[in-house]
Design a protein around this motif. Structure first.
Motif, short mmCIF file in Angstrom:
data_model
loop_
_atom_site.label_atom_id
_atom_site.label_comp_id
_atom_site.label_asym_id
_atom_site.label_seq_id
_atom_site.Cartn_x
_atom_site.Cartn_y
_atom_site.Cartn_z
N THR A 51 0.82 -1.23 0.00
CA THR A 51 0.00 0.00 0.00
C THR A 51 0.84 1.27 0.00
OG1 THR A 51 0.02 0.08 2.40
CG2 THR A 51 -1.83 -1.07 1.38
N GLY A 55 -3.14 4.96 1.90
CA GLY A 55 -4.52 5.12 2.39
C GLY A 55 -4.52 5.59 3.83
N MET A 111 -2.40 16.32 1.39
CA MET A 111 -3.53 15.40 1.21
C MET A 111 -3.92 15.30 -0.27
SD MET A 111 -7.02 15.02 3.29
CE MET A 111 -8.35 14.02 2.60
N HIS A 118 -2.42 7.59 -3.88
CA HIS A 118 -3.15 6.39 -3.43
C HIS A 118 -4.02 5.85 -4.58
CE1 HIS A 118 -5.70 3.81 -0.99
NE2 HIS A 118 -6.76 4.56 -1.20
N MET A 119 -4.65 6.78 -5.29
CA MET A 119 -5.47 6.37 -6.44
C MET A 119 -4.59 5.67 -7.48
SD MET A 119 -8.21 8.52 -8.56
CE MET A 119 -7.29 9.89 -9.15
N VAL A 217 -15.53 8.36 3.74
CA VAL A 217 -14.37 7.58 4.20
C VAL A 217 -14.87 6.37 5.01
CG1 VAL A 217 -12.41 7.58 5.80
CG2 VAL A 217 -12.65 9.41 4.16
N HIS A 220 -15.98 3.89 2.61
CA HIS A 220 -14.80 3.39 1.88
C HIS A 220 -14.08 2.31 2.70
CE1 HIS A 220 -11.69 3.85 -1.14
NE2 HIS A 220 -10.76 4.13 -0.25
N GLY A 229 -10.67 -7.36 2.09
CA GLY A 229 -9.34 -6.79 2.36
C GLY A 229 -8.70 -6.31 1.07
N LEU A 230 -7.40 -6.09 1.12
CA LEU A 230 -6.71 -5.57 -0.06
C LEU A 230 -6.64 -6.62 -1.16
CD1 LEU A 230 -3.74 -3.64 1.50
CD2 LEU A 230 -5.97 -2.80 0.80
C1 HEM Z 1 -9.74 10.73 1.68
C2 HEM Z 1 -9.27 9.89 0.79
C3 HEM Z 1 -9.01 8.42 0.99
C4 HEM Z 1 -8.76 7.71 2.13
C5 HEM Z 1 -8.66 8.24 3.58
C6 HEM Z 1 -8.59 6.32 1.74
C7 HEM Z 1 -8.27 5.28 2.61
C8 HEM Z 1 -8.00 3.98 2.21
C9 HEM Z 1 -7.42 2.95 3.04
C10 HEM Z 1 -6.98 3.14 4.51
C11 HEM Z 1 -7.35 1.81 2.31
C12 HEM Z 1 -6.74 0.47 2.71
C13 HEM Z 1 -5.21 0.57 2.75
C14 HEM Z 1 -4.53 1.17 1.54
O1 HEM Z 1 -4.86 0.82 0.39
O2 HEM Z 1 -3.64 2.02 1.74
C15 HEM Z 1 -7.90 2.10 1.00
C16 HEM Z 1 -8.05 1.19 -0.03
C17 HEM Z 1 -8.68 1.46 -1.25
N1 HEM Z 1 -8.93 2.71 -1.76
FE1 HEM Z 1 -8.82 4.44 -0.70
N2 HEM Z 1 -8.77 6.21 0.37
C18 HEM Z 1 -9.01 7.47 -0.13
C19 HEM Z 1 -9.19 7.80 -1.46
C20 HEM Z 1 -9.28 6.88 -2.52
C21 HEM Z 1 -9.33 7.20 -3.93
C22 HEM Z 1 -9.21 8.61 -4.48
C23 HEM Z 1 -9.50 6.01 -4.60
C24 HEM Z 1 -9.64 5.77 -6.09
C25 HEM Z 1 -10.22 6.53 -6.94
C26 HEM Z 1 -9.54 4.95 -3.63
C27 HEM Z 1 -9.75 3.60 -3.90
C28 HEM Z 1 -9.48 2.57 -3.02
C29 HEM Z 1 -9.67 1.16 -3.31
C30 HEM Z 1 -10.32 0.56 -4.57
C31 HEM Z 1 -9.15 0.45 -2.20
C32 HEM Z 1 -8.98 -1.07 -2.07
C33 HEM Z 1 -7.61 -1.30 -2.68
C34 HEM Z 1 -7.11 -2.71 -2.71
O3 HEM Z 1 -7.88 -3.64 -2.53
O4 HEM Z 1 -5.89 -2.84 -2.97
N3 HEM Z 1 -9.36 5.51 -2.37
N4 HEM Z 1 -8.27 3.44 0.97
#
Ligand code: HEM
Length: 383
Positions: A51, A55, A111, A118-119, A217, A220, A229-230
């Motif tokens: 990761t 995230g 941020m 992260h995206m 969030v 999400h 999970g991931l």
């Molecule tokens: C405030 C913004 C965001 C927060 C706090 C956040 C937080 C997280 C966290 C903690 C995870 C799990 C650990 C990691 O992948 O690092 C995660 C996974 C994920 N995030 Fe975000 N995220 C944010 C924005 C986004 C954006 C902009 C996208 C895509 C357009 C996105 C898509 C995903 C997806 C699809 C997963 C699952 C990934 C996997 O299975 O590998 N997130 N997010």
């Protein structure tokens, strides 16, 4: 007294400090906050490269922005006669005012950058593919929400930079055919940036957008858990199904410990930055004195550069088409070969297209930021 304190503690924290895996799993299941994680996680999702912590760091920044923002709110007055003076008070009168303002400003920029990275990370790992489509779309809205949060906050210091950056940004919205002008008046509350816009941006920045972002969030993180999970490689997935993969490990302490370390590092880095580098504050906003060139916030400079060629195609069509394409992506690119690995040969086309989009935006952002001078003329040497 000790017994009384113990009763108070135990009424909040119902089970003791976990001594073994079993009690750690029980603690996670019983806690509202810790419940965001599954009781057990795959060891490979704990590796840093799974990761890059992006995230968790994005979430950490949202939390730090909320804390520092609440402190700033105590001293800030959202009125053109008082807003800029509030910034001066923060600099010279309010205890810890400078460092809180600096931390808030640098966290906001960080941020925008980290959520975008992260995206990119999720894209490269194929994390948008089934069953994670809805969570990817929620993520696109989180990205959009993060930009909106940053943009609305930009106006609040009410200095020349704030005033003209928001004027340029809202002018771009005015190029939407048919409804552009109505939309601009809707967000500004007037035809130009003024008292109504400042109050609107303040309410959006301090109440409406944080509420929406926190709710999103929550959804999400819930989906990350419910989607299993991931994302992991097909090889690891089939090994788990066959029961001969590596054993799952309790999220407490393995995952929580890593999250805690990352959050502490983030706080330390942000604090160091806030102590050393001051957030800029230009002279008070003056609607009669237009800077040349007037530039939007850095993350919109690519769009401003495109809008210079064509207000509609560059400033409206390309950004809208990009957001629409990002939302449609998981429903178009559905095959799951190569997921859970970065840049696998099976996903060469997807990686190349996304990479091209990023390079395109980066080039235009750099041109808009460094190589545009008075009258938006090209300068061959950055100023
Ligand atoms: C405030 C913004 C965001 C927060 C706090 C956040 C937080 C997280 C966290 C903690 C995870 C799990 C650990 C990691 O992948 O690092 C995660 C996974 C994920 N995030 Fe975000 N995220 C944010 C924005 C986004 C954006 C902009 C996208 C895509 C357009 C996105 C898509 C995903 C997806 C699809 C997963 C699952 C990934 C996997 O299975 O590998 N997130 N997010």
């Amino acid at each position: 007294m000790k017994a009384w304190l113990r009763t108070v503690w135990e009424s909040v924290w119902r089970i003791g400090w976990p001594k073994d895996d079993r009690s750690a799993v029980k603690a996670l299941l019983q806690s509202l906050v810790l419940h965001v994680h599954p009781p057990k996680v795959r060891p490979e999702s704990l590796k840093f490269r799974a990761t890059w912590g992006l995230g968790v760091l994005s979430f950490g920044l949202l939390a730090l922005l909320t804390l520092t923002g609440i402190y700033l709110m105590f001293y800030y007055i959202p009125h053109p006669d008082a807003a800029w003076r509030s910034m001066k008070d923060l600099a010279f009168v309010v205890p810890f005012g400078v460092v809180t303002r600096n931390a808030h400003r640098w966290a906001a920029h960080a941020m925008v950058a980290l959520v975008t990275l992260h995206m990119l990370r999720v894209f490269l790992a194929g994390g948008y593919k089934p069953p994670r489509q809805a969570n990817w779309v929620a993520g696109v809205w989180l990205w959009f929400g993060t930009l909106a949060l940053s943009f609305t906050g930009y106006l609040l210091p009410w200095d020349q930079l704030a005033f003209w950056a928001v004027t340029v940004g809202s002018n771009m919205a005015g190029a939407i055919p048919g409804i552009g002008e109505h939309f601009r008046v809707l967000i500004l509350g007037d035809r130009t940036v003024g008292e109504a816009a400042l109050l609107r941006f303040y309410v959006l920045h301090c109440v409406a957008l944080p509420a929406v972002l926190f709710a999103l969030v929550g959804f999400h993180l819930f989906r990350v858990r419910k989607d299993g999970g991931l994302v992991v490689s097909e090889h690891a997935e089939s090994a788990v199904k066959a029961g001969d993969g590596p054993r799952l490990v309790p999220a407490w302490p393995h995952l929580l410990y890593r999250e805690l370390v990352l959050s502490l590092v983030l706080t330390a880095v942000l604090l160091a930055l806030a102590l050393w580098v001051d957030a800029p504050l230009e002279p008070e906003a003056d609607p009669a004195r237009t800077p040349n060139p007037a530039k939007a916030p850095w993350y919109f400079l690519g769009v401003q550069e495109l809008a210079h060629y064509s207000a509609f195609w560059g400033g409206v069509f390309v950004p809208a088409a990009t957001v629409a394409a990002l939302c449609l992506l998981p429903y178009v690119d559905t095959h799951t070969q190569g997921v859970g690995r970065y840049l696998p040969p099976e996903r060469r086309l997807a990686s190349a297209s996304f990479g091209a989009l990023l390079v395109f935006m980066a080039v235009f952002t750099v041109i808009g930021t460094l190589f545009r001078g008075p009258g938006w003329a090209l300068m061959w040497w950055p100023k």
